[in-house]
Structure formats: structure tokens, C-alpha cells
Scaffold this motif. Structure first.
Motif, PDB file in Angstrom:
ATOM      1  N   CYS A 111      39.326  52.140  38.689  1.00  0.00           N
ATOM      2  CA  CYS A 111      40.919  51.525  38.106  1.00  0.00           C
ATOM      3  C   CYS A 111      40.977  51.796  37.016  1.00  0.00           C
ATOM      4  N   ASN A 145      41.817  49.566  34.804  1.00  0.00           N
ATOM      5  CA  ASN A 145      41.473  48.154  33.898  1.00  0.00           C
ATOM      6  C   ASN A 145      39.796  48.843  33.676  1.00  0.00           C
ATOM      7  N   THR A 147      47.510  44.083  40.367  1.00  0.00           N
ATOM      8  CA  THR A 147      48.054  45.687  40.188  1.00  0.00           C
ATOM      9  C   THR A 147      47.121  46.426  39.372  1.00  0.00           C
ATOM     10  N   HIS A 148      46.086  47.610  39.776  1.00  0.00           N
ATOM     11  CA  HIS A 148      45.489  48.224  39.866  1.00  0.00           C
ATOM     12  C   HIS A 148      46.195  50.071  38.938  1.00  0.00           C
ATOM     13  N   MET A 170      35.241  48.940  40.538  1.00  0.00           N
ATOM     14  CA  MET A 170      35.999  49.064  40.678  1.00  0.00           C
ATOM     15  C   MET A 170      36.208  50.460  40.717  1.00  0.00           C
TER      16      MET A 170
HETATM   17 CU   LIG Z   1      41.592  46.998  38.386  1.00  0.00          CU
END
Ligand SMILES: [Cu+2]
Length: 496
Positions: A478, A480, A433-434, A488
Motif C-alpha cells: 500500500c 499510504n 481506500t488503498h 501492509m
Molecule cells: Cu493502505
């Protein structure tokens, strides 16, 4: 602490250097033609408030400090010596002049997460400004146009996973505020100073490709769990094993105390400042009315619990019962480190245990993207002038995350013209999941729900629509922070 940090910085600067060289030589084929010289931003042109515009000033000193985690002292980096850092609060339309004083042994910047501000104040090194070197200051000047719950943090490396984050509230002077009190709830996952640093964690993720080796150095869930996805909507949702989860800088064993009177209505502004953790949030013994997400009004929706991804914000109204109640943020898919908890006290009662499991978390947990927008928050209906594809890609082994076929710096920036309605067809082509975050704009999901950060489950696809009404060079990435730093991210550039 100094030497691994410096080596890590060299690695990062090194890879970015390679990327810019590729862009210069045209290998990266960026949308701007690849002919732009290496940019140096210099000092931003000072801007001044308009006549009659109210000003808000603050200095934010980023420096090493210590944090007490229930009796265990850890070293970290923070703003003005506190975790979370100091609240920045203003009215919509105010002129903010925020000075970053960098007392860290590293470059840094501040990104004002979620704000539709002018590009030069967005805080992205190499895209909107030069990094602010150790010992230097940088003045961020911008108008905050939209009310809402926001936060701010560096946009350099994995500094967000230290204590460098703080809430930012933009009030609507026209809003009556039909509640008796307001609590700001900042969630975090914590590893810094516990025998490792976020830089070490990232280095290890890249070196080991997500292999198991905790050894007090921030091991990876994938090793201990054998890559098994946790039960729930998010599949494999995190890479780092954290020893602590915090609400307002405090672990569940020494919780933050929030006091009010029974029957009072409280607005909770919940901010997920974590780097690698999605939480499920519930207040034991209570239902919550969700009123806003990412600053935008939604059709009021009553829930027992809701998910919140990294970088997301939810505002809820709660009518408080009489007693002592746990406000719990349960990390999704993490098998150690316990949970985050604060105590809500309106009367007598015994203190809940740090591992208390509110019944609300055993029921339905709302997924934020299913909320419906308030009429006033909808993006006016319009066919897109241009449509782009955005693919989220990557793997744990090797630890490499990217967008549209390459890591940041080697992928081709998305391009839009000012005034266009842009549709981006986003596909999460990974088994994780992002949380997808867009700078300087908000987007609408197909339902019309306005967001600046949205969780995309494994293999999930969605369209996001936005009006290109804020010229500049912006990040799409993203949230994260380990994924972002591993590549990303992608730029969204306004074509001249
Ligand atoms: Cu991510």
C-alpha cells in the motif's frame, strides 16, 4: 528531535528483527522454505553501461534542511536541500549511475518508483540491499527501459512523509513531444517540522489506535470526523490531519508560479508524492486531456478533473487560455489544511484566493482506473500460468494493516516463476481506500490499462495481470506510507 527518532527506529528494527527470526525458524513458512540465512547484501556488484549506451550521473545528498512554508520555516529532510528534490532526467535506454550520499541521522535508501529496473537497484532494505547508514554512500546503477513520469523516495520507515522525494522523467527519444512547454507538478501533504515528525505521527497512530488527539501532534481524521467517510468514491481515505498541502514544495498561500503564453499547449506531469492523501486535480477554466498514467499511454481522454492516489502519476495536455488560473489539488476527505494550489499565468488577471474552488471540481472527477489503454500499451492477451490471491486487511483500532493474514515479514511471500503470466486477484477487505503499488513491473487491469499503482476503494476487488519478466525479490504494498509501515506490504519472489 534525535531521541524520539532513535526510539522509533529501534521499534521498527525490533519488529523487523522478530520477523526475520520467525522466518529463520520456519514459523513464518516463507515460500522459499524458510531456510535462507539472514541476508547481508554487502556492496552491489558494479555494472557498466553497454557500448554506445548514454550515461546519466547525479549525486543525491539526503540531509536535514529547512523549508519555507509561506513565511513559516520548518525543519525537514530533503535531497540536495530542496523540496521537491532535484529532477533526474534521462532517455529511455540510458544507463543511470545515481549516488545516494546519506547525511541524515538515520538509515535510508532510494526507491525509483515505477521503474522496471534491475532488482539490485530497487532500494528496499532487507529485500534488495542493506540500509545505507548515516554517513555512507550507495551507488544505484541501472538502465531505465521505459519512458514515463516517475519519482523517487526512500523505502525506509515513513521518510517519504518528510521532504525526501523528487521527480524522475524518462523521455522517449522517438516521441515528437507535440506541446510547447512542460510542467512537473509534484503534490504533497505536509506535517514534518510543524511541531511533529512523521515518525511521531506513526508512533501515535500505533499507540492510540487512531484515537482523536491532535494537540498539534498530527491528530487523526477518524477522531474529529468520528470515522465518518467523506462523500465521494474513496470512503475513508486518510489517517493523518495535515496542516499543509503543497504543489512543488509551496503552499497555496505562497503558490508556485507557472508561466506560458495564451494558446500554448502544455504537458503537465502530475505526481502524487503524498503519504496519506488522495487529491482531485483541476485547472480552473480549462479542460485537460489525459495522455498517460504511470508512464503508460492511454486513449486520450478529456476531463475537467481527475483523482490521483499516492504514488500515481498522470500526464495531461492543456491548451492555455489568457489570464491567471488556479491549478488546484483538493485533498480527498480532509477537513483541514486547505488545499494545494499553483498559479498558471498567461496574461493579466487577479490572483485567485488560496481557497478558490474551481467549477471543474464540482463536476465529474475521473477515476483513473476507468481510463482505457492505448493499443500500444496493452499487455498481449494470454491466459495466466498461475493465479494468486492478495487480500488487503487491517483496522484503525488497533492500528494494524496487513496482507494475506499477517503483517509484512510474517506473511508468506507471493511466488512466481520467471516467464509466467501471473494473475493476482486482489481484494480490499477493509473500509479504507488503498493505493496498491508493485515494484519492478507494471500490471494490467481487466480493461488492459497498464499501471504500477492503483487505487482500490473500500471492499473493491480486481484482478491484475503481469508478466514475470524481471527476476528478483520485489515489494507489493500500500502506498499510504503509514499503512505500509504498519505492515501492509508483501514480497513477490521469483522461485529459483
Ligand atoms: Cu493502505
Amino acid at each position: 528531535m534525535t531521541s524520539p527518532l532513535i526510539s522509533r527506529r529501534n521499534i521498527l528494527l525490533g519488529s523487523l528483527g522478530v520477523a526475520s527470526a520467525a522466518a529463520l525458524s520456519g514459523c513464518g513458512a516463507p515460500a522459499d522454505g524458510g531456510t535462507a540465512p539472514a541476508r547481508s547484501f554487502g556492496r552491489p556488484t558494479p555494472i557498466t553501461p553497454s557500448p554506445g549506451q548514454r550515461g546519466v550521473k547525479k549525486t543525491l545528498t539526503a540531509a536535514p534542511t529547512t523549508l519555507d512554508l509561506a513565511g513559516r520555516e520548518v525543519t525537514t529532510w530533503a535531497y540536495n536541500g530542496s523540496v521537491p528534490g532535484p529532477l533526474v532526467r534521462a532517455n529511455a535506454g540510458d544507463f543511470l549511475r545515481l549516488t545516494l550520499n546519506n547525511r541524515l541521522p538515520a538509515d535510508t535508501t532510494i526507491h525509483w518508483h515505477g521503474l522496471r529496473l534491475r532488482n539490485a537497484a530497487d532500494g528496499v532494505p532487507g529485500l534488495t540491499q542493506d540500509p545505507v547508514a548515516s554517513g555512507e554512500k550507495f551507488v544505484y546503477e541501472f538502465t531505465a527501459p521505459d519512458p514515463g513520469t516517475y519519482f523517487f523516495h526512500p523505502h525506509v520507515g515513513v521518510q517519504l512523509d518528510r521532504g525526501l522525494y523528487a521527480p524522475m522523467i524518462i523521455d522517449d527519444p522517438r516521441e515528437p513531444g507535440a506541446y510547447d512547454a512542460e510542467w512537473i507538478i509534484v503534490l504533497d501533504d505536509w506535517i514534518d517540522g510543524t511541531g511533529t515528525t512523521p515518525d511521531d505521527v506513526l508512533e501515535k497512530l500505533i499507540a492510540d489506535g487512531g484515537a482523536a488527539d491532535s494537540g498539534g501532534m498530527g491528530g487523526m481524521d477518524h477522531g474529529s470526523m468520528g470515522g465518518m467517510a467523506a462523500a465521494g468514491p474513496w470512503g475513508d481515505a486518510g489517517d493523518v490531519t495535515y496542516p499543509y498541502f503543497l504543489i512543488n514544495g509551496k503552499p497555496a498561500t505562497d503558490p508556485d508560479h507557472l508561466s506560458a503564453k495564451p494558446g500554448q499547449k502544455v504537458r503537465l506531469r502530475v505526481i502524487n508524492a503524498a503519504s496519506d492523501t488522495i487529491f482531485a486535480v483541476a485547472l480552473g477554466g480549462h479542460r485537460m486531456m489525459i495522455t498517460h498514467t504511470d508512464g503508460h499511454t492511454v486513449k486520450p481522454t478529456e476531463v475537467g478533473a481527475f483523482y490521483i492516489g499516492m504514488g500515481e502519476r498522470y500526464d495531461v495536455i492543456v491548451t492555455l487560455a489568457d489570464g491567471v488560473f488556479p491549478l488546484v489539488a483538493r485533498p480527498f476527505g480532509k477537513t483541514s489544511g486547505g488545499q494545494a494550489m499553483a498559479l498558471v499565468r498567461t496574461g493579466k488577471g487577479s490572483r485567485p484566493r488560496a481557497d478558490v474552488k474551481p467549477a471543474e471540481l464540482a463536476g465529474t472527477i475521473l477515476i483513473g482506473s476507468t481510463l482505457q489503454p492505448a493499443e500500444s500499451a496493452k499487455l498481449p492477451a494470454k491466459n495466466p500460468d498461475t493465479t494468486l490471491d492478495l487480500s488487503l486487511e487491517g483496522s484503525m483500532k488497533p492500528y494494524r494493516w496487513g496482507m494475506n493474514g499477517a503483517v509484512y515479514g510474517q506473511n508468506e511471500p507471493l511466488s512466481v516463476k520467471e516467464g509466467q503470466r501471473l494473475r493476482i486477484n486482489v481484494t480490499n477487505a477493509t473500509m479504507m481506500t488503498h493505493p496498491l503499488h508493485l515494484h519492478g513491473h507494471t500490471f494490467a487491469l481487466p480493461s488492459g490499462l497498464r499501471k504500477d499503482t492503483v487505487l482500490l476503494a473500500p471492499m473493491q476487488a480486481t484482478a491484475i495481470d503481469l508478466d514475470a519478466d524481471n527476476a528478483g525479490d520485489w515489494m507489493v504494498h500500500c502506498h499510504n506510507i503509514y499503512h505500509a509501515e504498519a505492515g501492509m506490504m508483501i514480497a513477490l519472489k521469483y522461485a529459483q
